[in-house]
Design an enzyme around this catalytic site. Structure first.
Site, PDB file in Angstrom:
ATOM      1  CG  PHE A 218      -1.865   1.205   1.206  1.00 29.29           C
ATOM      2  CD1 PHE A 218      -3.086   1.130   0.547  1.00 29.29           C
ATOM      3  CD2 PHE A 218      -1.508   2.408   1.814  1.00 29.29           C
ATOM      4  CE1 PHE A 218      -3.944   2.227   0.492  1.00 29.29           C
ATOM      5  CE2 PHE A 218      -2.351   3.512   1.755  1.00 29.29           C
ATOM      6  CZ  PHE A 218      -3.568   3.424   1.100  1.00 29.29           C
ATOM      7  CG  ASP A 327       5.330   3.856   1.695  1.00 26.36           C
ATOM      8  OD1 ASP A 327       5.344   4.401   2.820  1.00 26.36           O
ATOM      9  OD2 ASP A 327       4.324   3.781   0.981  1.00 26.36           O
ATOM     10  CE  LYS A 358      -0.214   5.472   7.796  1.00 25.31           C
ATOM     11  NZ  LYS A 358      -1.652   5.654   7.890  1.00 25.31           N
ATOM     12  CB  THR A 382       1.031  26.073  -3.267  1.00 26.81           C
ATOM     13  OG1 THR A 382       0.574  26.273  -4.605  1.00 26.81           O
ATOM     14  CG2 THR A 382       0.828  27.369  -2.484  1.00 26.81           C
TER      15      THR A 382
END
Lengths: 501, 501
Positions: A218, A327, A358, A382
């Site tokens: 995931f 990841d 997280k 941004t």
């Protein structure tokens, strides 16, 4: 144990300060702040309704008219919650071992973070959010030094900040693809033909290049990440996807020590498949520029793999000219007892990129020098992160170091896994494969139905668990979760399992 | 003018309160908060160095070792900045008409937002960030009602919150593709074959479906958004892209009133191309499920189009079975003198989806009932937004209403455009096509070099502008930017232009 006592004392000190006023200075509370009425952690959960209670259900119903709300499990009162215990709107007080999907490192309302939130620098950062890549704030560099750079993985001197795990993975993937293109061209800038064709989404400017990931992995749900995500069909179906390959992640038998040979075979099969797949994709004109992997598959069911597996994977990625991309959105920031899970592997060279989010509250990715984009405004947004989150992270790192929480996580995690092993002895079909790294702990159960019953019944008894894969219960507590919390956890689990048996 | 006076008084009152203590209560400062030493807005910029100054340059150099830093223009001191004026680390005080890429609605350090930041509910939200789709906070529904729902576009009752403009566009695109699949299947859930094939990124589970966007449009840089973004090749090159089509956006001549027939022709050409392209993509098995457009192209050079253009575009999208999707990330939240730019068009039916971020501080997308996903956990992220940002938005909406700032934006914007027209008369080759909607204002200049000189020289004179497209200078001031600020802006521009002439 001295460490444990110190941590307990910190939490206790705060509850004294609530009544005793001036003692608040013991936890460096900003001079302008008022005492906060936290109370202290209870000894055990206190339940007045089943989960969800009537008030939670009513709010869920109202919210579902407006937002996607059918997955709401309960509604929290986060002003009342403290430490490892969460309050809901029905007056239930629950031991939370899931912590908002693994994203509160110090539990609820940590006094040290309250002090930060009342500081002038934090408030200024809250209200004047800068566009960091154009007009950063005067303290941004120092803040990075004191937070993300101070815990940077060895060999990764660059850190690019973003908003959440998915966008950090998106930019990690982009950074790898852009640097791979520079390498292919031996440093040449994009040609006029490349610049013209890319505006039409066409080659050569928009090339076919692939990210290899793993089945059950995931990495987020934005369309780039989603092409690498393979955990649940419902995340992916009906949405366009790139032609990117996925290979099998090793599926180990536990306990690891008793299945070394079987598990090694799993590693080899996976390695062979990755190597073969990379060559196939290169041959068909869609080369793999990066291999993206979680150190422990979370959403996919807490699948662990050995240090040997990852060292081999890094070697195969490099041999095939691809970046080795981690990841660590869920595995990072202390939960394994290390700042980053990959520090357990003793890699010969650092990973090329590594994302985080997280529990770090701040999000982004680290990069090696080879995979940090150095030309033009290629990797950017941004806001590009948020200083406010870095203030919270800086203080969290300080608390983790002062309280020696990484050691605590390793000790407490081992204590939890040991307790689960005892429950396995008592309920062998209900508790299978207890496993963990630090407090990143899980066990499997008989089937999906039983998992859901255990999960629900534990909530009704005041124990918030996580769930993943098909039959897996996962624990992702705060780093301040201690042996006394493990005892309550195991006690409730025992009660619930005894009724399932 | 009464409105103007009230706003000026609010800002002035705060500076009095700084010295007079108790008067702080006039702006509802939380009882626990201490007075903040803002000072007040200066009358004009005060410059002590060129931009960037030596301290900015030094910090930029340090930062560039760690992050992508070559685009840093100056380094701000946001603790000292106030209202429309920003302080940098070199002691320069500048009038900021760009406001962190259009993302501070009430300028720097607005007293009303300071009060919010010191409130217990805001602090609790800061420190206990919930996973909103699982465990929302007790006040989340009310907070949505008082913020995003209170300014929802007519006919859009659903609002899904996310982190930033790019991820809001990603989920907007996902929502449209998922709902389109349900419509294609006439409500049937995905088949077993679809669920199995999607894990391998293959059809039918991962279908070919396209989003149509416009050349020069900008929708973000994550890989899904990027397939719709067409503004600059450097954003896109070297990255894989979906086979999605882009059509020409109308390119008007200004002033609009003198070029009605030419501009109408532009609309027609664009409409024809969109219709033709949608039919082509359908015929080749890659149907367009959504047409995504900015109400005014920002990054692409402040290209406006008429209400007739958008009404026609909506009709063509619907006739071809696609969703009409708006990206109001830059045009939304008051800058055009309306909450949302599309409110100027008098659409016969609401848009299907509409994203927002930047000036809203909160981010996400609104959806019509047809394009709100109602099955399973399809649109989701761990955090799914952030209550803290909604607290700031709620107060901002209150200030905008109390101060009648939407009217102020319309008046001040017209005053600014009028001033630019006078500068056009004086410097016809340097100031071309002054145009705007509210304070979303721009003009073009001779060429890229001159644009960069004007931009840089204005900064040296203490006026921060924005830049976009190739030859365009854009204004994106805070909603509290008033006629007196326009006067300073025009005065500095006049000085700078006179030297370029």
């Amino acid at each position: 144990m001295f460490r444990t006592l110190r941590l307990t004392n910190l939490l206790a000190a705060r509850s004294v300060a609530t009544t005793a006023g001036p003692q608040a200075s013991a936890v460096a509370v900003n001079q302008h702040s008022a005492p906060v009425d936290f109370g202290t952690e209870p000894e055990r959960p206190h339940m007045v309704t089943a989960i969800p209670g009537p008030r939670s259900l009513e709010l869920k119903k109202n919210l579902a008219d407006v937002q996607i709300g059918f997955t709401i499990e309960w509604v929290g009162n986060y002003e009342k919650s403290f430490g490892n215990y969460v309050h809901d709107v029905d007056g239930n007080v629950m031991l939370d071992t899931f912590m908002q999907i693994s994203s509160l490192p110090l539990g609820y309302n940590h006094p040290a973070l309250h002090a930060v939130a009342r500081s002038e620098e934090y408030i200024a950062a809250s209200l004047n959010r800068p566009a960091l890549q154009y007009f950063p704030s005067h303290n941004w560099m120092q803040l990075l030094q004191d937070s993300l750079i101070s815990i940077a993985p060895r060999g990764m001197k660059h850190v690019n900040t973003f908003m959440c795990g998915a966008c950090s993975n998106e930019h990690q993937i982009r950074s790898v693809a852009i640097c791979a293109a520079f390498m292919r061209r031996q440093g040449r800038l994009p040609s006029e033909e490349e610049l013209t064709s890319t505006i039409r989404n066409q080659a050569p400017g928009s090339p076919k290049v692939a990210i290899l990931s793993f089945l059950n992995g995931f990495h987020g749900r934005t369309l780039g990440c989603l092409s690498a995500t393979r955990s649940k069909a419902t995340h992916k179906v009906d949405l366009p996807a790139f032609d990117w390959p996925a290979c099998n992640f090793p599926r180990y038998k536990y306990p690891f020590e008793e299945n070394v040979e079987y598990n090694r075979k799993q590693d080899e099969m996976s390695h062979d498949e990755v190597d073969r797949t990379m060559k196939e994709y290169k041959a068909k004109g869609n080369p793999v520029v990066g291999v993206l992997v979680e150190p422990i598959q979370g959403e996919g069911g807490d699948a662990h793999a050995s240090a040997e597996f990852f060292r081999g994977l890094q070697r195969i990625a490099k041999e095939n000219g691809a970046a080795f991309m981690l990841d660590e959105v869920q595995t990072g920031m202390g939960i394994t007892g290390h700042w980053w899970a990959h520090e357990m592997w003793n890699l010969p060279t650092p990973p090329d990129t590594m994302s985080f989010s997280k529990r770090a509250m701040a999000a982004g990715f680290y990069a090696s020098d080879d995979y940090q984009v150095k030309h033009d405004e290629r990797i950017r947004s941004t806001w590009s992160g948020e200083p406010q989150k870095a203030f919270l992270l800086r203080e969290t790192i300080k608390v983790i170091r002062q309280q020696n929480l990484l050691q605590s996580v390793r000790d407490t995690g081992a204590y939890l896994v040991n307790g689960l092993k005892q429950l396995k002895g008592k309920y062998p079909s209900l508790v299978q494969n207890p496993r963990g790294a630090g407090l990143y702990v899980a066990f499997d159960t008989k089937d999906k139905d039983v998992k859901e019953k255990i999960y629900k019944s534990c909530a009704d008894h005041g124990l918030i668990l996580g769930s993943c894969g098909v039959t897996t219960i996962r624990f992702r507590p705060a780093l301040i979760y201690q042996k006394k919390h493990v005892d309550v956890t195991l006690d409730i689990l025992d009660t619930v399992l005894s009724k399932q048996n």
